[in-house]
Scaffold this motif. Structure first.
Motif, PDB file in Angstrom:
ATOM      1  N   ILE A  33      61.349  25.528  16.423  1.00 36.04           N
ATOM      2  CA  ILE A  33      60.115  24.999  16.325  1.00 36.04           C
ATOM      3  C   ILE A  33      59.097  24.999  17.315  1.00 36.04           C
ATOM      4  O   ILE A  33      57.694  25.247  16.851  1.00 36.04           O
ATOM      5  N   ASP A  34      59.553  24.673  18.287  1.00 37.00           N
ATOM      6  CA  ASP A  34      58.278  24.893  19.624  1.00 37.00           C
ATOM      7  C   ASP A  34      57.838  26.066  19.701  1.00 37.00           C
ATOM      8  O   ASP A  34      56.345  26.473  19.763  1.00 37.00           O
ATOM      9  N   LYS A  35      58.642  27.526  19.424  1.00 34.19           N
ATOM     10  CA  LYS A  35      58.048  28.764  19.427  1.00 34.19           C
ATOM     11  C   LYS A  35      57.128  29.004  18.643  1.00 34.19           C
ATOM     12  O   LYS A  35      55.842  29.495  18.670  1.00 34.19           O
ATOM     13  N   ALA A  36      57.676  28.598  17.277  1.00 34.58           N
ATOM     14  CA  ALA A  36      56.691  28.637  16.039  1.00 34.58           C
ATOM     15  C   ALA A  36      55.347  27.881  16.247  1.00 34.58           C
ATOM     16  O   ALA A  36      54.241  28.384  15.894  1.00 34.58           O
ATOM     17  N   ALA A  37      55.446  26.614  16.697  1.00 34.65           N
ATOM     18  CA  ALA A  37      54.293  25.869  16.992  1.00 34.65           C
ATOM     19  C   ALA A  37      53.175  26.597  17.930  1.00 34.65           C
ATOM     20  O   ALA A  37      52.031  26.611  17.879  1.00 34.65           O
ATOM     21  N   LYS A  38      53.752  27.130  19.064  1.00 33.04           N
ATOM     22  CA  LYS A  38      52.942  27.633  20.148  1.00 33.04           C
ATOM     23  C   LYS A  38      52.425  29.011  19.544  1.00 33.04           C
ATOM     24  O   LYS A  38      51.059  29.085  19.711  1.00 33.04           O
ATOM     25  N   VAL A  39      52.813  29.697  18.576  1.00 33.33           N
ATOM     26  CA  VAL A  39      52.228  31.017  18.154  1.00 33.33           C
ATOM     27  C   VAL A  39      51.217  30.767  17.194  1.00 33.33           C
ATOM     28  O   VAL A  39      50.158  31.272  17.332  1.00 33.33           O
ATOM     29  N   VAL A  40      51.350  29.604  16.319  1.00 33.56           N
ATOM     30  CA  VAL A  40      50.416  28.875  15.285  1.00 33.56           C
ATOM     31  C   VAL A  40      49.266  28.437  16.117  1.00 33.56           C
ATOM     32  O   VAL A  40      48.316  28.849  15.658  1.00 33.56           O
ATOM     33  N   ASP A  41      49.305  27.714  17.157  1.00 31.47           N
ATOM     34  CA  ASP A  41      48.479  27.113  17.889  1.00 31.47           C
ATOM     35  C   ASP A  41      47.544  28.358  18.688  1.00 31.47           C
ATOM     36  O   ASP A  41      46.318  28.169  18.702  1.00 31.47           O
ATOM     37  N   GLU A  42      48.118  29.280  19.334  1.00 30.79           N
ATOM     38  CA  GLU A  42      47.481  30.518  19.818  1.00 30.79           C
ATOM     39  C   GLU A  42      46.697  31.374  18.711  1.00 30.79           C
ATOM     40  O   GLU A  42      45.680  31.499  18.943  1.00 30.79           O
ATOM     41  N   LYS A  43      47.155  31.203  17.596  1.00 25.97           N
ATOM     42  CA  LYS A  43      46.477  32.110  16.392  1.00 25.97           C
ATOM     43  C   LYS A  43      45.285  31.415  15.885  1.00 25.97           C
ATOM     44  O   LYS A  43      44.264  32.060  15.544  1.00 25.97           O
ATOM     45  N   THR A  44      45.318  29.929  15.819  1.00 25.85           N
ATOM     46  CA  THR A  44      44.230  29.166  15.575  1.00 25.85           C
ATOM     47  C   THR A  44      43.367  28.714  16.655  1.00 25.85           C
ATOM     48  O   THR A  44      42.556  28.063  16.450  1.00 25.85           O
ATOM     49  N   LYS A  45      43.537  29.409  17.930  1.00 28.74           N
ATOM     50  CA  LYS A  45      43.115  28.922  19.198  1.00 28.74           C
ATOM     51  C   LYS A  45      42.665  27.450  19.483  1.00 28.74           C
ATOM     52  O   LYS A  45      41.621  27.076  19.796  1.00 28.74           O
ATOM     53  N   GLY A  46      43.787  26.702  19.022  1.00 26.50           N
ATOM     54  CA  GLY A  46      43.740  25.242  19.491  1.00 26.50           C
ATOM     55  C   GLY A  46      42.840  24.546  18.408  1.00 26.50           C
ATOM     56  O   GLY A  46      42.904  23.159  18.884  1.00 26.50           O
ATOM     57  N   TYR A  48      43.849  23.162  15.710  1.00 26.33           N
ATOM     58  CA  TYR A  48      44.718  22.535  14.798  1.00 26.33           C
ATOM     59  C   TYR A  48      45.730  21.976  15.647  1.00 26.33           C
ATOM     60  O   TYR A  48      46.901  21.700  15.365  1.00 26.33           O
ATOM     61  N   SER A  49      45.624  21.883  17.097  1.00 29.99           N
ATOM     62  CA  SER A  49      46.759  21.442  17.877  1.00 29.99           C
ATOM     63  C   SER A  49      47.167  19.931  17.677  1.00 29.99           C
ATOM     64  O   SER A  49      48.417  20.039  17.514  1.00 29.99           O
ATOM     65  N   GLY A  50      46.591  19.020  17.113  1.00 30.90           N
ATOM     66  CA  GLY A  50      46.971  17.733  16.988  1.00 30.90           C
ATOM     67  C   GLY A  50      47.620  17.616  15.626  1.00 30.90           C
ATOM     68  O   GLY A  50      48.779  17.086  15.581  1.00 30.90           O
ATOM     69  N   LYS A  51      47.259  18.635  14.622  1.00 25.90           N
ATOM     70  CA  LYS A  51      48.092  18.398  13.498  1.00 25.90           C
ATOM     71  C   LYS A  51      49.307  19.480  13.737  1.00 25.90           C
ATOM     72  O   LYS A  51      50.508  19.175  13.175  1.00 25.90           O
ATOM     73  N   ILE A  52      49.400  20.334  14.497  1.00 28.91           N
ATOM     74  CA  ILE A  52      50.547  21.166  14.886  1.00 28.91           C
ATOM     75  C   ILE A  52      51.423  20.085  15.643  1.00 28.91           C
ATOM     76  O   ILE A  52      52.515  20.164  15.276  1.00 28.91           O
ATOM     77  N   HIS A  53      51.035  19.355  16.365  1.00 21.84           N
ATOM     78  CA  HIS A  53      52.106  18.665  17.342  1.00 21.84           C
ATOM     79  C   HIS A  53      52.569  17.675  16.496  1.00 21.84           C
ATOM     80  O   HIS A  53      53.833  17.444  16.544  1.00 21.84           O
ATOM     81  N   THR A  54      51.579  17.029  15.525  1.00 25.10           N
ATOM     82  CA  THR A  54      52.337  16.080  14.424  1.00 25.10           C
ATOM     83  C   THR A  54      53.492  16.745  13.789  1.00 25.10           C
ATOM     84  O   THR A  54      54.625  16.033  13.554  1.00 25.10           O
ATOM     85  N   GLY A  55      53.033  17.766  13.326  1.00 28.11           N
ATOM     86  CA  GLY A  55      54.069  18.683  12.478  1.00 28.11           C
ATOM     87  C   GLY A  55      55.281  18.749  13.101  1.00 28.11           C
ATOM     88  O   GLY A  55      56.441  18.605  12.525  1.00 28.11           O
ATOM     89  N   THR A  56      55.271  19.263  14.068  1.00 33.51           N
ATOM     90  CA  THR A  56      56.337  19.780  15.173  1.00 33.51           C
ATOM     91  C   THR A  56      57.371  18.316  15.396  1.00 33.51           C
ATOM     92  O   THR A  56      58.565  18.486  15.299  1.00 33.51           O
TER      93      THR A  56
END
Length: 90
Positions: A33-46, A48-56
């Motif tokens: 989950i952490d690895k997927a969140a990191k990849v998505v956060d990098e692809k969206t250039k931060g 949606y960081s808050g939403k990604i963190h909430t989802g994880t």
């Protein structure tokens, strides 16, 4: 015995198996989950960081509940419990 009672009785072993697997491999799932969140956060250039963190956090909480690492009701009310009987007819 009603239809739902029969269904619950037949699914109980599967629920126990999923719980056991979640308990045994919870650390691997959390890492994934952490690895997927990191990849998505990098692809969206931060963006949606808050939403990604909430989802994880929610995904990890669900994993912990499945693995029975938390007591009942410790999830903060994210789960829905249906009523035991239908509402009275009006």
């Amino acid at each position: 015995m009603g239809l739902l009672d029969n269904l619950k009785a037949k699914l109980a072993p599967a629920k126990d198996k999923v719980s056991d697997l979640a308990h045994q491999h919870g650390d691997k799932v959390h890492h994934g989950i952490d690895k997927a969140a990191k990849v998505v956060d990098e692809k969206t250039k931060g963006k949606y960081s808050g939403k990604i963190h909430t989802g994880t956090d929610k995904a990890k909480g669900a994993m912990d509940r499945i693995a029975h690492k938390e007591g009942p009701g410790a999830g903060g009310g994210d789960t829905f419990t249906p009523p035991k009987s239908p509402p009275p007819a009006s």
